[in-house]
Design an enzyme around this catalytic site. Sequence first.
Site, PDB file in Angstrom:
ATOM      1  N   ASP A   1       0.683  -1.227  -0.076  1.00 19.66           N
ATOM      2  CA  ASP A   1      -0.040  -0.038  -0.167  1.00 19.66           C
ATOM      3  C   ASP A   1       0.964   1.182  -0.043  1.00 19.66           C
ATOM      4  O   ASP A   1       0.404   2.072  -0.555  1.00 19.66           O
ATOM      5  CB  ASP A   1      -0.877   0.088   1.181  1.00 19.66           C
ATOM      6  CG  ASP A   1      -2.335   1.161   0.935  1.00 19.66           C
ATOM      7  OD1 ASP A   1      -2.787   0.819  -0.008  1.00 19.66           O
ATOM      8  OD2 ASP A   1      -2.237   1.858   1.916  1.00 19.66           O
TER       9      ASP A   1
ATOM     10  N   TYR B   1     -12.757   1.530   0.485  1.00 16.55           N
ATOM     11  CA  TYR B   1     -12.056   1.255   1.752  1.00 16.55           C
ATOM     12  C   TYR B   1     -12.991   1.950   2.757  1.00 16.55           C
ATOM     13  O   TYR B   1     -13.152   1.238   3.769  1.00 16.55           O
ATOM     14  CB  TYR B   1     -10.648   2.148   1.696  1.00 16.55           C
ATOM     15  CG  TYR B   1      -9.505   1.382   1.453  1.00 16.55           C
ATOM     16  CD1 TYR B   1      -9.458   0.725   0.302  1.00 16.55           C
ATOM     17  CD2 TYR B   1      -8.614   1.100   2.644  1.00 16.55           C
ATOM     18  CE1 TYR B   1      -8.273  -0.013   0.080  1.00 16.55           C
ATOM     19  CE2 TYR B   1      -7.691   0.324   2.133  1.00 16.55           C
ATOM     20  CZ  TYR B   1      -7.337  -0.333   1.027  1.00 16.55           C
ATOM     21  OH  TYR B   1      -6.495  -1.235   0.611  1.00 16.55           O
TER      22      TYR B   1
ATOM     23  N   TYR C   1     -10.075   4.129   8.253  1.00 20.27           N
ATOM     24  CA  TYR C   1     -10.837   4.234   7.137  1.00 20.27           C
ATOM     25  C   TYR C   1     -12.184   4.413   7.114  1.00 20.27           C
ATOM     26  O   TYR C   1     -13.157   4.529   6.469  1.00 20.27           O
ATOM     27  CB  TYR C   1     -10.614   3.141   6.177  1.00 20.27           C
ATOM     28  CG  TYR C   1      -8.872   2.946   5.652  1.00 20.27           C
ATOM     29  CD1 TYR C   1      -8.722   4.057   4.862  1.00 20.27           C
ATOM     30  CD2 TYR C   1      -8.090   2.234   6.381  1.00 20.27           C
ATOM     31  CE1 TYR C   1      -7.534   4.037   4.265  1.00 20.27           C
ATOM     32  CE2 TYR C   1      -7.001   2.252   5.817  1.00 20.27           C
ATOM     33  CZ  TYR C   1      -6.512   3.157   4.691  1.00 20.27           C
ATOM     34  OH  TYR C   1      -4.867   3.227   4.613  1.00 20.27           O
TER      35      TYR C   1
ATOM     36  N   GLU D   1      -9.055  -4.046  -6.903  1.00 19.59           N
ATOM     37  CA  GLU D   1      -9.272  -3.724  -5.414  1.00 19.59           C
ATOM     38  C   GLU D   1      -9.209  -5.308  -4.727  1.00 19.59           C
ATOM     39  O   GLU D   1      -8.625  -5.307  -3.916  1.00 19.59           O
ATOM     40  CB  GLU D   1     -10.467  -2.937  -4.872  1.00 19.59           C
ATOM     41  CG  GLU D   1     -10.388  -1.362  -5.067  1.00 19.59           C
ATOM     42  CD  GLU D   1      -9.274  -0.722  -4.224  1.00 19.59           C
ATOM     43  OE1 GLU D   1      -8.960  -1.306  -2.919  1.00 19.59           O
ATOM     44  OE2 GLU D   1      -8.376  -0.185  -4.568  1.00 19.59           O
TER      45      GLU D   1
END
Lengths: 221, 221
Positions: free
Chosen positions: B44, B139, B164, B206
């Site tokens: 990430d 997210y 998130y 994703e």
Amino acid sequence: MGFSTEQLQRVQPVWDRILSHRFLQQTRDGVIPQETFANWMRQDYLFVEAAIPFIAALMPRAPLEHRQALGGSLPVLEKELELFKERAKKVGVDLEDVEPSFVNHAYVQFLLASAYTKSYAGAFTVLYVAEKAYYDSWMVVRAGIDHESIWFPFVENWTSDAFRGWVDFLQTSLDELADGVGAGERREMATLFELTARYELAFWEMAATGSGWPGLDEEVA
Amino acid sequence: MAFTDELRAAAEPIWDAQLEHPFVRGIGDGSLEENRFANWVLQDYRYLKEFARVFAWAAAKAERLESMMWYATVLDLTLNTEMDLHRQYAARFGLSPDDLEAAPMWPTTRAYTDFLVRTAADGDMADLVAALLPCAWGYVHVAKHLAEVGGPEDQRYADWIAQYASEEFAQAADWLKGEMNRLAEGTTADKRDRLKNTFLLSSRYEWAFWEMCWHGEAWPV
């Protein structure tokens, strides 16, 4: 030693795996299942479509002496698409509504992202490796394939004198570009060289296995 | 029906598959092994660098001052705040800034970020936002779902969910959804189909990102 030769030696383990790939060997030996070859056709058709904007995106930054050759390659790619359509019709392969596989999609994004965000020399490296890999790969097939094979027109296309001349031009030009850049950019070019070779290998593997989009295709396509 | 509702409906199976993914469930119930989560932290970080680049393209292409300011703010926050937070967070998993910088970009991270950068470079604002949205919105969606089903005991995972699922991230996602709806307004059906396709592709990436972090990944050679 020129940059291209130096890099081909550096990535030789990858290159050897490309050239000994079962997809190429089975095509050469006339034992490739029709559906396997058809899978390559469908995916490569999409790849060639994407190669046109990739090369076009290099044009604004291309030195004058590259423009004619790069510009000339675009109608050649259009003709390649015609070859795909003609063969597809002949052997009953449907090229309509094909979705790119994960590997194909990733490779195409890599091409275009390189064109937009890397130096001209960097993006040119990607172009050279992709074309060189195709020339070398199809030369492996040419060494044994029956000229009456329904797949032979593809072999002819990428082993022709014209295509060899294009690859030679790319090689000479790449070596000149590499001679004119600093050490940092040269390292970046080497990274792009290796990545492109890896994608080439991944593309044959995808063609041989018929892999689509990992994990999701079966469940939620 | 808002265009973003159409996008969400089209992506429903993929988004549901994300919630069911063992990596996501593992964050939610705290059972995720540390080494698998470390994969996410490292990849990430690489992703964020490229994500920031996409906001730079957005700021450059935005036609309204309000949008330009928003993208510029997010760009600044990503580069100068979020990445620093990420480094601090990584330390809780024993990962140093050097580890983050040295981590190789795995194939799925490369493919996804190349797709984003390429779309940002050669698409219009609507294309760009359609590509960004599944990350920003997704997210929040994942974290809110995890917050609803209960919190993990491991504080590091609880903090991840809290971050998130926070109002700040939710507002950012809502702003982008509004931008998507505004940009899609008055476009042709063909254009909206293409935007939907882009949204679905990023949604698939994703899911593939969780999958990559769960299994670990490497180039075949």
